[in-house]
Design a protein around this motif. Structure first.
Motif, PDB file in Angstrom:
ATOM      1  N   THR A   1      17.576  96.550 108.997  1.00  0.00           N
ATOM      2  CA  THR A   1      17.277  95.905 110.177  1.00  0.00           C
ATOM      3  C   THR A   1      15.861  95.230 109.806  1.00  0.00           C
ATOM      4  N   HIS A   2      15.302  95.359 108.901  1.00  0.00           N
ATOM      5  CA  HIS A   2      13.957  94.708 108.546  1.00  0.00           C
ATOM      6  C   HIS A   2      14.054  93.512 107.483  1.00  0.00           C
ATOM      7  N   GLU A   3      15.154  93.532 107.035  1.00  0.00           N
ATOM      8  CA  GLU A   3      15.384  92.649 105.954  1.00  0.00           C
ATOM      9  C   GLU A   3      15.658  91.156 106.166  1.00  0.00           C
ATOM     10  N   ARG A   4      15.053  90.054 105.448  1.00  0.00           N
ATOM     11  CA  ARG A   4      15.748  88.838 105.611  1.00  0.00           C
ATOM     12  C   ARG A   4      17.007  88.621 105.140  1.00  0.00           C
ATOM     13  N   TRP A   5      17.825  87.688 105.621  1.00  0.00           N
ATOM     14  CA  TRP A   5      19.048  87.560 105.437  1.00  0.00           C
ATOM     15  C   TRP A   5      19.512  86.072 104.889  1.00  0.00           C
ATOM     16  N   ILE A   6      20.537  85.762 104.246  1.00  0.00           N
ATOM     17  CA  ILE A   6      20.881  84.565 103.804  1.00  0.00           C
ATOM     18  C   ILE A   6      22.411  84.583 104.510  1.00  0.00           C
ATOM     19  N   ALA A   7      22.473  83.565 105.325  1.00  0.00           N
ATOM     20  CA  ALA A   7      23.967  83.535 105.909  1.00  0.00           C
ATOM     21  C   ALA A   7      24.704  82.414 105.277  1.00  0.00           C
ATOM     22  N   GLY A   8      26.274  82.537 105.321  1.00  0.00           N
ATOM     23  CA  GLY A   8      27.125  81.630 105.072  1.00  0.00           C
ATOM     24  C   GLY A   8      27.699  80.572 105.882  1.00  0.00           C
ATOM     25  N   CYS A   9      29.143  80.154 105.841  1.00  0.00           N
ATOM     26  CA  CYS A   9      29.684  79.279 106.910  1.00  0.00           C
ATOM     27  C   CYS A   9      29.609  79.836 108.148  1.00  0.00           C
ATOM     28  N   LEU A  10      30.039  78.801 109.029  1.00  0.00           N
ATOM     29  CA  LEU A  10      29.671  79.074 110.644  1.00  0.00           C
ATOM     30  C   LEU A  10      30.700  80.365 110.943  1.00  0.00           C
ATOM     31  N   ARG A  11      32.171  80.312 110.314  1.00  0.00           N
ATOM     32  CA  ARG A  11      32.915  81.442 110.729  1.00  0.00           C
ATOM     33  C   ARG A  11      32.342  82.912 110.019  1.00  0.00           C
ATOM     34  N   CYS A  12      31.900  82.769 108.878  1.00  0.00           N
ATOM     35  CA  CYS A  12      31.219  84.078 108.278  1.00  0.00           C
ATOM     36  C   CYS A  12      29.970  84.256 109.043  1.00  0.00           C
ATOM     37  N   ARG A  13      28.925  83.448 109.241  1.00  0.00           N
ATOM     38  CA  ARG A  13      27.936  83.665 110.102  1.00  0.00           C
ATOM     39  C   ARG A  13      28.063  84.383 111.457  1.00  0.00           C
ATOM     40  N   GLY A  14      29.194  83.702 112.114  1.00  0.00           N
ATOM     41  CA  GLY A  14      29.304  84.441 113.434  1.00  0.00           C
ATOM     42  C   GLY A  14      29.947  85.646 113.330  1.00  0.00           C
ATOM     43  N   HIS A  15      30.635  86.225 112.211  1.00  0.00           N
ATOM     44  CA  HIS A  15      31.235  87.561 111.975  1.00  0.00           C
ATOM     45  C   HIS A  15      29.767  88.476 111.838  1.00  0.00           C
ATOM     46  N   PHE A  16      28.827  88.055 110.975  1.00  0.00           N
ATOM     47  CA  PHE A  16      27.781  88.518 110.484  1.00  0.00           C
ATOM     48  C   PHE A  16      26.948  89.057 111.586  1.00  0.00           C
ATOM     49  N   VAL A  17      26.782  88.139 112.332  1.00  0.00           N
ATOM     50  CA  VAL A  17      25.785  88.265 113.569  1.00  0.00           C
ATOM     51  C   VAL A  17      26.437  89.386 114.455  1.00  0.00           C
ATOM     52  N   ALA A  18      27.587  89.477 114.679  1.00  0.00           N
ATOM     53  CA  ALA A  18      28.385  90.014 115.679  1.00  0.00           C
ATOM     54  C   ALA A  18      28.303  91.800 115.048  1.00  0.00           C
ATOM     55  N   ALA A  19      28.539  91.839 113.679  1.00  0.00           N
ATOM     56  CA  ALA A  19      28.459  93.096 113.004  1.00  0.00           C
ATOM     57  C   ALA A  19      27.022  93.675 113.143  1.00  0.00           C
ATOM     58  N   CYS A  20      26.032  92.738 112.937  1.00  0.00           N
ATOM     59  CA  CYS A  20      24.758  93.335 112.838  1.00  0.00           C
ATOM     60  C   CYS A  20      24.623  93.747 114.427  1.00  0.00           C
ATOM     61  N   ALA A  21      24.993  93.187 115.403  1.00  0.00           N
ATOM     62  CA  ALA A  21      24.904  93.455 116.973  1.00  0.00           C
ATOM     63  C   ALA A  21      25.491  94.724 117.265  1.00  0.00           C
ATOM     64  N   GLU A  22      26.452  95.200 116.497  1.00  0.00           N
ATOM     65  CA  GLU A  22      27.246  96.335 116.670  1.00  0.00           C
ATOM     66  C   GLU A  22      26.453  97.432 115.959  1.00  0.00           C
ATOM     67  N   ALA A  23      25.647  97.327 115.043  1.00  0.00           N
ATOM     68  CA  ALA A  23      25.091  98.041 114.274  1.00  0.00           C
ATOM     69  C   ALA A  23      23.669  98.280 114.958  1.00  0.00           C
ATOM     70  N   GLY A  24      23.357  97.553 115.891  1.00  0.00           N
ATOM     71  CA  GLY A  24      22.254  97.804 116.681  1.00  0.00           C
ATOM     72  C   GLY A  24      20.974  96.942 116.489  1.00  0.00           C
ATOM     73  N   PHE A  25      20.933  95.690 115.636  1.00  0.00           N
ATOM     74  CA  PHE A  25      19.841  94.830 115.440  1.00  0.00           C
ATOM     75  C   PHE A  25      20.476  93.351 115.289  1.00  0.00           C
ATOM     76  N   GLU A  26      19.372  92.368 115.575  1.00  0.00           N
ATOM     77  CA  GLU A  26      19.527  91.272 115.408  1.00  0.00           C
ATOM     78  C   GLU A  26      19.148  90.659 114.036  1.00  0.00           C
ATOM     79  N   PRO A  27      19.715  90.179 113.155  1.00  0.00           N
ATOM     80  CA  PRO A  27      19.444  89.816 111.686  1.00  0.00           C
ATOM     81  C   PRO A  27      18.554  88.560 111.696  1.00  0.00           C
ATOM     82  N   ASP A  28      17.463  88.741 110.912  1.00  0.00           N
ATOM     83  CA  ASP A  28      16.394  87.663 110.417  1.00  0.00           C
ATOM     84  C   ASP A  28      16.862  86.749 109.636  1.00  0.00           C
ATOM     85  N   ILE A  29      18.000  85.688 109.998  1.00  0.00           N
ATOM     86  CA  ILE A  29      18.431  84.746 109.085  1.00  0.00           C
ATOM     87  C   ILE A  29      17.429  83.728 108.424  1.00  0.00           C
ATOM     88  N   ALA A  30      16.992  83.895 107.377  1.00  0.00           N
ATOM     89  CA  ALA A  30      16.066  82.968 106.985  1.00  0.00           C
ATOM     90  C   ALA A  30      16.485  81.908 106.074  1.00  0.00           C
TER      91      ALA A  30
END
Length: 308
Positions: free
Chosen positions: A194-223
């Motif tokens: 939850t407190h890590e910095r993240w590296i995100a990929g393409c638009l579709r992958c990023r959308g799924h990643f953000v949704a998965a983090c929300a389901e895990a209970g946090f908003e990722p810090d995409i650096a």
């Protein structure tokens, strides 16, 4: 438009000089030859022969057709031979549009398989992320598209005229610097980062990643955001952040200072090939789809084959 068989008969009448001789040469009855010539004259809209005594003489229109008949028949024969070559997989072209990791992990094995068995087939590779790759297929810019989805009817709408050929389920892994404390674990959970910095990929992958983090209970810090798989691993290795990536990437590229750990609960993307309805019966497309299935079955590590 006239029947090519009638043109063949016409050329034989011109060569032999009579309907009777052409009938013997072609293995027809003389009335059959006469009927074919009448049909050809109806098609062209004017007489081709006139009788002078017991002999046939070409009309002006007949002279024109006689000059072109051999060329017409030659082109038809050439087209027939080329189509036979394509049907026998001695020639042809396949245009494949795929996302980057599929181009690197699946296509080389599939192309090598086809080249070994059907060296006359030419394969053209393009690169696009979905949904752009699916749009290219719909426009006719390619024959086969490799695309991925993360499940759910709302996530990806497949057009009615597209055929989906499931290839594999590609498990997601968290990429960590080799010295990260959690790199020693066999599996990890997203909420552990939850407190890590993240590296995100393409638009579709990023959308799924953000949704998965929300389901895990946090908003990722995409650096950082990049579609470049090598850049993602290099950034992780340098300790600038961590990333959620498909395991397929690790099958062809693994940075020595990066560790990939499967996520629990397990998460994956579905990788499929698509073609237009009916095109799966085209011989070259059919063998490419078979080659892709074989490549997917051979892919390692950790990709589960999808069965229907």
């Amino acid at each position: 438009m006239f029947d090519s068989r009638h043109v063949q008969t016409f050329a034989e009448v011109v060569r032999t000089g009579s309907y009777a001789a052409a009938a013997r040469s072609r293995g027809y009855t003389q009335p059959a030859i006469s009927q074919q010539m009448k049909a050809l004259e109806r098609a062209v809209g004017t007489p081709l022969f006139v009788r002078v005594g017991r002999k046939l003489r070409l009309t002006d229109a007949g002279e024109v057709l006689a000059r072109h008949a051999s060329g017409i028949l030659g082109q038809i024969e050439a087209a027939h031979e080329q189509m036979n070559a394509i049907t026998r997989l001695k020639a042809g072209r396949i245009r494949v549009c795929a996302f980057p990791s599929a181009n690197a992990a699946l296509l080389p094995a599939a192309v090598a398989r086809i080249t070994a068995h059907h060296p006359g087939i030419r394969i053209e590779l393009q690169e696009q992320e979905p949904p752009l790759s699916l749009n290219a297929l719909g426009r006719g810019d390619c024959d086969i598209t490799l695309a991925f989805s993360y499940g759910g009817a709302a996530e990806q709408q497949i057009e009615q005229d597209l055929i989906e050929v499931p290839l594999l389920d590609d498990p997601l892994v968290v990429l960590l610097p080799a010295g990260h404390p959690l790199a020693r674990r066999r599996t990890v959970e997203l909420q552990q980062f939850t407190h890590e910095r993240w590296i995100a990929g393409c638009l579709r992958c990023r959308g799924h990643f953000v949704a998965a983090c929300a389901e895990a209970g946090f908003e990722p810090d995409i650096a950082y955001t990049t579609d470049d798989n090598l850049a993602v691993q290099s950034l992780v290795a340098a300790g600038t952040g961590i990333a959620l990536m498909p395991g397929m990437v690790l099958s062809f590229m693994r940075h020595p200072k990066v560790a990939g750990r499967p996520v629990v609960p397990a998460d994956h993307r579905r990788v499929s090939a698509y073609t237009l309805a009916g095109h799966q019966e085209v011989p070259a497309i059919r063998v490419m789809l078979d080659a892709l299935r074989h490549a997917a079955a051979e892919l390692r590590p950790g990709c589960r084959i999808t069965h229907q």
